[in-house]
Design an enzyme around this catalytic site. Sequence first.
Site, PDB file in Angstrom:
ATOM      1  NE  ARG A 155      -0.198  -0.402   5.061  1.00 18.40           N
ATOM      2  CZ  ARG A 155       0.882   0.221   5.469  1.00 18.40           C
ATOM      3  NH1 ARG A 155       1.095   1.480   4.947  1.00 18.40           N
ATOM      4  NH2 ARG A 155       1.335   0.111   6.709  1.00 18.40           N
TER       5      ARG A 155
ATOM      6  CB  VAL B 178       2.545   7.058   7.197  1.00 17.33           C
ATOM      7  CG1 VAL B 178       2.072   8.411   7.755  1.00 17.33           C
ATOM      8  CG2 VAL B 178       1.566   5.923   7.278  1.00 17.33           C
TER       9      VAL B 178
END
Length: 446
Positions: free
Chosen positions: A291, A294
Site C-alpha cells: 500500500r 504514511v
Amino acid sequence: MFDKILIANRGEIALRIQRACKELGIATVAVHSTADADAMHVRLADESVCIGPPTARDSYLNIPALVTACEITGADAVHPGYGFLSENARFAEILEEHKITFIGPTSEHIRIMGDKIEAKVTAKRLGIPVVPGSDGAVTSEAEALKIAKSMGFPVLIKAAAGGGGRGMKVAHSAADLGLAFATARTESKAAFNDDAVYIEKYLQKPRHIEIQVFGDGKGNAVHLGERDCSLQRRHQKVLEEAPSPALNAAQRKKIGETVADAMRKIKYRGAGTVEFLYEDGEFFFIEMNTRLQVEHPVTEMITGIDLVLEQIRVASGAPLSVTQDDIVFSGHAIECRICAENAKTFRPSPGKISYWHPPGGLGVRVDSGAYQGYTIPPYYDSLIGKLIVHGKTRNDCMMRLRRALSEFVIDGIETTIPLFQDLVRQSDIVDGLYDIHWLEKHLGMK
C-alpha cells in the site's frame, strides 16, 4: 481513466488522495462516520456518504457500507489509502466482484505479503536477503528453544499476522523464552485472531530502511530509493527521512535494484514498500507493505514523482510513467508525524483546535486535514498531520525543519511538536547517528 473514485479513508490521507484525483480531473466521493461529518476531506469532495457510527468497525471497516456507497454514487474505483482496509485481500476481491477497481495490488499479493511467514519465504525465493530465523510457524516452546539456541540469543518472537509491534517479544536468554513465547502468542490471538508466531534473530543496533517500489502489474517495476524510518517508539515510526544518512550510493543502488527485480518477477502492481533492518552493511527483509505509506511524501519530495497520481494511472491500466533511468534523486527530505498527543507521556489529546497556524515557505509541505475550529475525535489514530521539509543537503533540510517547527502553532490540544523541536537539536539526530532503539533510550523507556 476512471470517472469517479471513492476514497475509503479519512484524515490527511483522504485529502491527499482527493488532491491527486482533482489534478487528473476525476470526481471524488468521500465516505465518513458520523464523527467525521465536518472533516475537511468531506467538505472538499464532490460527493459524500455517511457510512456509519464513529467506531471504525462500523464505518471505515464496514465493507458492505463501502460497496453500497460505490453503487449509489456510481464510483468505478476505490482508493483505500493506508490503514483500515488498505491491505485487506478480501476487500479487494469483493470490489472486483462488483466490477469496481481496487487501486492497489492484486488480492494475491496482498494475501502473500500480509502473512509474515509466507512473505519471508517469498522474499527469500526472489533473492531478497532475510533475517535468519525459523522457516515457518513455531508451535511449541520446546521447538522455539531449539531454534533460538541454534541461532543464538537474543531472539525476536513475532506474530505471523502481526504489525505495529503487537505480538512481538524479545527473549534475551533461554530463561526469558517461555514467557516471551506465551505472551507473543496470546497478544497475536487477541489482536489478529491468529496465534501463529515465528522466530528471528534479534539484531542489536539496526536501522529501519525501507525501499519504495512501484510496478505496473505487467512485469515492469522501478524503485524510488530508500527511506530511513529508524526513529521509532514502540515499533511506531515517528520521523522519517530520505535518503538515509547510513547508506552510500553503491549500497543504495544494489538494494534498490534487488527489490525492483523481485517486483518484476512477481509482476507486482502499484505502490509497495519493502522494509529491512540494516546492520553492519547488511540488509535483512522484515516485511512488505502492499500500500501507500504514511511517509510517502519524503520520496515525492526527492524524486518529484506524485505517487498517488501514479497509483491511479497504473490501476486504470496505464503503463508506468517513468523508467528507472528517469528517476533522479535531488536533495534531502524529512517528515515529522504530528500527533494529538502529549509530547512526554504520549497520552492522546482529542478536542477542538482553537488556533491553527501551519508553517510555510520554500521546501515546506504540510499534509493535514485539520483546521482552526476542527474537533479531533477520540475514536481514531492520533495522527493529525505531517510536516515535510526539503533541502539541497541534509544540513539545509535540518535547519529548515527547525525553522518550520518553530512556526507551527496548534492551540486547544496537546501535540508532539515539542518532541520534534527537541529531537532536531540532539547531536545524534543532527549527525544521523541513530538506530531503532535510540528514541526509546532518549525518552527513558525500558
